[in-house]
Design a protein around this motif. Structure first.
Motif, PDB file in Angstrom:
ATOM      1  N   UNK A  20       1.005  -1.111  -0.027  1.00  0.00           N
ATOM      2  CA  UNK A  20      -0.256  -0.125   0.133  1.00  0.00           C
ATOM      3  C   UNK A  20       0.808   1.124  -0.031  1.00  0.00           C
ATOM      4  N   UNK A  21       1.970   1.041   0.872  1.00  0.00           N
ATOM      5  CA  UNK A  21       2.816   2.549   0.739  1.00  0.00           C
ATOM      6  C   UNK A  21       3.661   2.586  -0.760  1.00  0.00           C
ATOM      7  N   UNK A  22       3.815   1.423  -1.334  1.00  0.00           N
ATOM      8  CA  UNK A  22       4.361   1.429  -2.580  1.00  0.00           C
ATOM      9  C   UNK A  22       3.630   2.348  -3.569  1.00  0.00           C
ATOM     10  N   UNK A  23       2.426   1.730  -3.298  1.00  0.00           N
ATOM     11  CA  UNK A  23       1.280   2.227  -4.337  1.00  0.00           C
ATOM     12  C   UNK A  23       1.279   3.846  -4.277  1.00  0.00           C
ATOM     13  N   UNK A  24       1.411   4.174  -2.886  1.00  0.00           N
ATOM     14  CA  UNK A  24       1.198   5.662  -2.625  1.00  0.00           C
ATOM     15  C   UNK A  24       2.756   6.598  -2.679  1.00  0.00           C
ATOM     16  N   UNK A  25       3.623   5.827  -3.260  1.00  0.00           N
ATOM     17  CA  UNK A  25       4.833   6.609  -3.840  1.00  0.00           C
ATOM     18  C   UNK A  25       4.842   7.622  -4.814  1.00  0.00           C
ATOM     19  N   UNK A  26       5.182   8.864  -4.827  1.00  0.00           N
ATOM     20  CA  UNK A  26       5.092   9.533  -5.784  1.00  0.00           C
ATOM     21  C   UNK A  26       6.118   9.397  -7.069  1.00  0.00           C
ATOM     22  N   UNK A  27       7.328   8.585  -6.849  1.00  0.00           N
ATOM     23  CA  UNK A  27       8.099   8.326  -8.098  1.00  0.00           C
ATOM     24  C   UNK A  27       7.791   7.090  -8.770  1.00  0.00           C
ATOM     25  N   UNK A  28       6.707   6.492  -8.250  1.00  0.00           N
ATOM     26  CA  UNK A  28       6.462   5.029  -8.920  1.00  0.00           C
ATOM     27  C   UNK A  28       5.097   5.470  -9.896  1.00  0.00           C
ATOM     28  N   UNK A  65       8.297  10.375   6.774  1.00  0.00           N
ATOM     29  CA  UNK A  65       7.572  11.628   7.046  1.00  0.00           C
ATOM     30  C   UNK A  65       5.994  11.128   6.743  1.00  0.00           C
ATOM     31  N   UNK A  66       5.062  11.954   7.472  1.00  0.00           N
ATOM     32  CA  UNK A  66       3.620  11.952   7.217  1.00  0.00           C
ATOM     33  C   UNK A  66       3.220  12.127   5.675  1.00  0.00           C
ATOM     34  N   UNK A  67       2.472  11.422   4.992  1.00  0.00           N
ATOM     35  CA  UNK A  67       2.197  11.735   3.387  1.00  0.00           C
ATOM     36  C   UNK A  67       1.283  12.665   3.250  1.00  0.00           C
ATOM     37  N   UNK A  68       0.770  12.937   2.175  1.00  0.00           N
ATOM     38  CA  UNK A  68      -0.159  13.915   1.888  1.00  0.00           C
ATOM     39  C   UNK A  68      -1.732  13.543   2.243  1.00  0.00           C
ATOM     40  N   UNK A  69      -1.998  12.394   2.091  1.00  0.00           N
ATOM     41  CA  UNK A  69      -3.250  12.027   2.381  1.00  0.00           C
ATOM     42  C   UNK A  69      -3.503  12.068   4.016  1.00  0.00           C
ATOM     43  N   UNK A  70      -2.338  11.736   4.856  1.00  0.00           N
ATOM     44  CA  UNK A  70      -2.360  11.898   6.326  1.00  0.00           C
ATOM     45  C   UNK A  70      -2.510  13.179   6.743  1.00  0.00           C
ATOM     46  N   UNK A  71      -1.847  14.174   6.104  1.00  0.00           N
ATOM     47  CA  UNK A  71      -1.869  15.577   6.318  1.00  0.00           C
ATOM     48  C   UNK A  71      -3.068  16.322   6.079  1.00  0.00           C
ATOM     49  N   UNK A  72      -3.786  15.761   4.972  1.00  0.00           N
ATOM     50  CA  UNK A  72      -5.093  16.284   4.448  1.00  0.00           C
ATOM     51  C   UNK A  72      -6.121  15.820   5.548  1.00  0.00           C
ATOM     52  N   UNK A  73      -6.103  15.372   6.512  1.00  0.00           N
ATOM     53  CA  UNK A  73      -6.821  14.822   7.652  1.00  0.00           C
ATOM     54  C   UNK A  73      -6.893  15.920   8.743  1.00  0.00           C
ATOM     55  N   UNK A  83      -5.801   7.880  10.977  1.00  0.00           N
ATOM     56  CA  UNK A  83      -6.054   6.865  12.019  1.00  0.00           C
ATOM     57  C   UNK A  83      -5.162   5.590  11.799  1.00  0.00           C
ATOM     58  N   UNK A  84      -5.143   5.175  10.425  1.00  0.00           N
ATOM     59  CA  UNK A  84      -4.564   3.967   9.879  1.00  0.00           C
ATOM     60  C   UNK A  84      -3.021   4.080  10.243  1.00  0.00           C
ATOM     61  N   UNK A  85      -2.500   5.209   9.993  1.00  0.00           N
ATOM     62  CA  UNK A  85      -0.972   5.499  10.358  1.00  0.00           C
ATOM     63  C   UNK A  85      -0.566   5.621  11.892  1.00  0.00           C
ATOM     64  N   UNK A 130       3.684   9.977  16.796  1.00  0.00           N
ATOM     65  CA  UNK A 130       2.637   9.041  16.450  1.00  0.00           C
ATOM     66  C   UNK A 130       1.582   9.617  15.446  1.00  0.00           C
ATOM     67  N   UNK A 131       1.492  10.976  15.735  1.00  0.00           N
ATOM     68  CA  UNK A 131       0.651  12.063  14.976  1.00  0.00           C
ATOM     69  C   UNK A 131       1.362  12.932  14.620  1.00  0.00           C
ATOM     70  N   UNK A 132       1.061  13.790  13.543  1.00  0.00           N
ATOM     71  CA  UNK A 132       1.667  15.132  12.906  1.00  0.00           C
ATOM     72  C   UNK A 132       1.706  15.919  14.055  1.00  0.00           C
ATOM     73  N   UNK A 133       2.737  16.575  14.232  1.00  0.00           N
ATOM     74  CA  UNK A 133       3.380  17.515  14.944  1.00  0.00           C
ATOM     75  C   UNK A 133       2.281  18.741  15.238  1.00  0.00           C
TER      76      UNK A 133
END
Length: 999
Positions: free
Chosen positions: A125-133, A485-493, A569-571, A588-591
């Protein structure tokens, strides 16, 4: 038998009834389950500019074929469709930044990976979310032309392989149909669809069907960066090549594992036993497995009996007859120092190991007399689940055959793991010369019966050994701490207002104020360690008109911001906990949440979850209530500041009076806990002083000072956790998230009891926690004030670890917390840094009717899966924190050593207590630094008395000097490079009562 039916629907859709079965519910009701799959013809292929799929394939997400310049075999470009086994075995390759072909990821593959390995599924799942893939997920199970149903007598694996081949063939035909020949023009050269699979039979079938199919190795060999990428390949041909090796003259060193069916039936019948393998940190030729059938762990002596198990594996053991049971060896046996001349290309090193086992066993005559120390002894006959993951290592330079840094020839070398609990790993790499002096990441692939060591592959380099950056990352990887680092989908929450978010003005329509109690006028404050930014908790106390006392614990309302089933939540569930290192924190959570919006900072309004008690002046609870609230903390104190304020008779303001009131109640709460049998244990804690400059280098180290205010906070956090546990367990008896501390087996204390009796004439009663607490209070040496603390530290190490659990998964009489003497307990007070607390918040909110409980927390199996992860993350975080302290203590002592040399003050020396005796050394504890060390003796002239835990050391003149457990000694402390970690390690030698520097 499964019924298969296809019913046609409008618009060329169909529904396949795939499976019909009966299921028994938790209440015993039998229901029929019918699973259907809807097929459609508009599932996008993901190919850029495909005319038929243009609506489904947006330009931003669709794939362009890899150009011919990137691969020698496909000059007209290509796409790759990896089989499931590629993701199961070659994930390190797929994650590499050098591996960037366009990947068509089939739904069949995703579901099979999820079924086969949850950790690899999470990496996928993390691989699918990588920007360079470049990855397109194709839902082949839902497209009418690619969906397949399982045929009669077909295995699930064969069905999936057939589905993958069918999807590959469809892509080939689909592209041809969408690119018809144009009259008068040469036929357009189309890219190739390449099925990647490590299954030779699947490749053969694909080729017969006219498809292009390659093994991963064959594919990588044609890539532009093949020299680096080939090093990332896992070796997976063990089943095919092992017989060949054996036939070629290789000695069979280990027994084959029993078949899975035999292992399962043997464990069920009680003839075999299952448990976790634990390597011995002092003797690499011993291990143990704790199993329910025996009070003592099953002892495994020698590599043959450990039979290729590595630390953390779930193994099955066969126990030998009682007559063959033995006691553990009393000698420190270090792998690196005893096997210096291993041949990396052969298995001849087994002769050296056999000699060590024989020598060690020949010295245990005194151990044999101690029949009480004998343990069940046996051997590993199978592995249920491997604990293999990427390990931090370094290349053993003595195993190189060539030091030419420009050579790209394959060399076989030894990789030495940082952890002493792991064997060396045999590694084939083209980059060996350039990797000398670096920390690297290595994955274990297999361990053949003909090899003394496992085989693995290189993953990536971390950097130069002893560089701060490489060591920090090495430490995190060593203990499997997620630190990306926390990804965009996480920071969008996060709230869209960011740092500008504030609690809105109070109103009936504001969702933040819904059913919240306004506590902004209450005199609330927080008390934390210096520099604390993620303030989870705050407190208050005030007198009531009836003479009783109101006390409140206010906890950051994290669940208001972290909602179930969101990326954040998943992260958080995956990370499990915040990890605290000496010089940094892995959140555990974004700063934005942890150090700002959720942190109960002073002078700002914050959302909280409050537990408020009415107590009598004697600290008896009259009632407790829980409420969501809005607070405004009036101050943030350190423990020292709160202590000074409390003790200052001139301070009589509301804040100070509140702290004094809290303290008076806390003293009585603690007294009640101790009277109930709670333990007052100890663990070494030190404070490391860092340079205030950007370097943050350690300057010095000292013991932490614990004050009365530390205990104040602790008592109210315990009270809150116990009260919440009672509430959520009453409301959700099957799924409450609780924490327990099981009573330790009495055998865990046998050695400590024996040492105390023989060395000090003291008795340790372990019949109950209360008896243990009372007897620990009596373990006093009038001439040595630190003796009692030392005994408490040693007693702590006899305990089991506390763990999170689901209330419906264990018997009610096992809920208790042994150390706290509480019948029920949970974690509620630190939701910023612990995910278990977030779950407890959600359950408490539902219990008081504030919000409905998310469906996932109604399912026992779901809660169990989450808590398994959280328990593991919690253990690894603790080990990472300890390793960080150890690393920085070493750096601080190295600095002190250099300053002493510059000033002519001599070597660094400290007082230490002997806590263990070996045949060839002493284990000591330096209380002022909170560290342990081994004092090793090079010669073989010591006389070891295992019965009385003494070691007699020859003196240069006069009679031998006898040292025993609990003796105080003086040690010389130096810092040297550790052969495993390649970091500075504290080395200790004896100064007094005898100087052992040259012994």
């Amino acid at each position: 038998m499964v019924e298969i039916t296809i019913r046609k629907r409008p618009r060329s859709e169909a529904v396949i009834t795939q499976r019909k079965f009966f299921k028994k519910t938790a209440r015993g009701k039998v229901i029929k389950v019918l699973r259907e799959r809807y097929l459609r013809d508009d599932v996008g292929c993901g190919i850029h500019n495909c005319r038929e799929c243009s609506e489904a394939c947006t330009p931003s997400s669709s794939l362009l074929p890899e150009s011919g310049a990137e691969h020698s075999l496909f000059p007209d470009g290509h796409f790759v469709l990896p089989d499931t086994n590629v993701f199961l075995s070659q994930m390190d390759l797929l994650e590499s930044s050098l591996f960037r072909p366009p990947i068509i990821l089939l739904q069949t593959v995703v579901e099979e990976v999820r079924h086969r390995s949850l950790p690899l599924y999470n990496r996928l799942k993390a691989l699918m979310a990588m920007d360079d893939k470049s990855i397109w997920t194709f839902y082949n199970e839902y497209r009418s032309e690619t969906a397949v149903v399982r045929e009669e007598n077909e295995t699930p694996n064969d069905r999936n392989d057939r589905g993958i081949r069918k999807a590959t063939a469809w892509y080939k035909e689909h592209l041809q149909l969408n690119n018809p020949p144009v009259r008068g023009k040469a036929p357009r050269k189309l890219p190739t669809f390449v099925l990647l699979t490590e299954d030779a039979a699947n490749r053969q079938k694909a080729e017969k069907e006219g498809l292009v199919s390659l093994s991963v190795r064959k594919y990588v060999e044609g890539m532009k960066d093949s020299p680096q990428l080939l090093d990332l390949l896992a070796s997976i041909e063990a089943d095919e090549i092992e017989p060949t090796r054996a036939a070629g003259g290789k000695q069979i060193l280990y027994s084959e594992y029993l078949p899975s069916a035999t292992l399962i039936s043997g464990v069920k019948a009680g003839d075999l036993h299952q448990g976790h393998f634990n390597a011995n940190q002092y003797n690499y030729l011993e291990g143990s497995v704790s199993v329910p059938a025996f009070t003592k762990p099953v002892l495994l002596i020698g590599r043959e009996n450990m039979n290729r198990a590595t630390s953390g594996d779930i193994v099955v053991v066969e126990v030998f007859p009682d007559s063959e049971w033995k006691a553990p060896a009393d000698e420190v046996v270090d792998q690196d120092s005893t096997l210096k001349n291993d041949d990396v290309e052969s298995g001849d090193e087994d002769e050296a190991e056999d000699d060590i086992v024989t020598r060690t066993e020949s010295k245990v005559t005194s151990s044999e007399k101690r029949s009480s120390e004998k343990q069940p002894t046996g051997r590993v006959v199978g592995v249920i689940k491997r604990n293999w993951r990427p390990y931090v290592c370094h290349i053993d330079s003595t195993s190189l055959t060539s030091i030419n840094s420009t050579s790209l020839s394959v060399q076989t070398v030894f990789a030495t793991p940082v952890s002493r609990l792991l064997p060396r790993i045999r590694l084939r790499t083209r980059q060996a010369p350039s990797l000398i002096g670096q920390k690297i990441l290595v994955s274990i692939d297999r361990w053949d019966v003909t090899s003394r060591y496992p085989e693995g592959h290189f993953v990536r380099a971390l950097g130069k050994v002893e560089s701060k950056e490489a060591e920090q990352e090495s430490l995190l990887l060593e203990f499997d701490v997620p630190y990306r680092p926390f990804g965009k989908a996480i920071l969008d929450c996060l709230p869209k207002e960011g740092e500008q978010w504030v609690v809105p003005p109070k109103s009936d329509t504001s969702p933040e104020w819904r059913e919240r109690e306004d506590l902004r006028s209450v005199t609330i404050c927080s008390i934390d360690p210096p520099g604390c930014q993620d303030i989870d908790d705050a407190l208050h106390a005030r007198r009531l008109p009836n003479g009783n006392i109101e006390a409140g614990v206010h906890i950051a309302d994290v669940s208001h911001f972290v909602h179930a089933d969101t990326p954040m939540d998943s992260e958080a569930a995956s990370r499990g906990t915040t990890v605290y290192l000496v010089d940094k924190r892995i959140d555990m959570l974004p700063s934005l949440l942890g150090t700002n919006l959720c942190s109960l900072r002073p002078y700002v309004e914050r959302l909280a979850f409050s537990a408020i008690w009415e107590l009598t002046p004697d600290a008896d609870i009259v009632n407790v209530r829980f409420t969501k609230s809005v607070i405004a903390s009036k101050a943030a104190f350190t423990y020292e500041e709160a202590q000074i304020r409390k003790d200052d008779p001139n301070q009589k303001d509301d804040l100070t009076e509140g702290i004094r009131l809290l303290n008076s109640i806390a003293i009585k709460l603690k007294a009640k806990r101790m009277a109930a049998g709670a333990l007052n244990l100890a663990s070494p804690e030190v404070k490391i002083h860092l340079d205030s400059s950007e370097s943050s280098d350690p300057i010095d180290v000292e013991q932490k000072e614990l004050r009365e205010t530390n205990s104040l906070v602790e008592e109210f956090m315990l009270l809150a956790n116990i009260s919440v546990a009672q509430k959520i367990q009453e409301t959700f008896p099957q799924t409450a998230v609780l924490r327990r501390h099981m009573p330790p087996p009495k055998t865990n204390f046998e050695k400590l009891q024996d040492i105390l009796q023989k060395r000090k004439g003291l008795t340790l009663d372990v019949s109950s926690s209360g008896s243990l607490a009372a007897s620990l209070d009596k373990c006093i040496d009038s001439e040595e004030p630190a003796f009692n603390t030392l005994v408490r530290i040693m007693a702590t190490r006899c305990m089991l670890s506390a763990e999170y659990f689901c209330s419906g998964s264990v018997a009610r009489d096992t809920f208790g917390h042994y150390g706290l003497a509480s019948p029920i307990y949970t974690h509620f007070t630190s939701p910023i840094r612990r995910y278990a607390d977030v779950l407890a918040h959600r359950q408490l909110a539902a219990a008081i009717g504030y919000s409905p409980l998310h469906p996932s927390l109604h399912g026992k199996s779901h809660v169990e899966r989450i808590l398994d992860v959280v328990n593991r993350r919690h253990r690894m975080a603790q080990m990472a924190s300890r390793a960080s302290v150890e690393f920085y203590v070493g750096l601080a002592l190295k600095g002190r050593e250099e300053r002493n040399k510059a000033s002519g003050a001599g070597a660094v020396t400290e007082e230490a207590f002997v806590i263990r005796t070996f045949r060839n050394g002493l284990g000591v504890f330096v209380s002022s630094l909170g560290i342990e060390g081994l004092i090793m003796f090079k010669n073989d002239l010591q006389q070891f008395d295992a019965e009385n835990y003494t070691l007699s050391i020859p003196a240069p003149s006069g009679p031998p000097v006898t040292i025993s457990v609990f003796d105080k000694v003086v040690v010389r402390i130096e810092v040297e490079k550790d052969k495993n970690t390649q970091r500075g390690r504290v080395k200790m030698t004896l100064v007094s009562p005898i100087d052992s520097k040259n012994m």
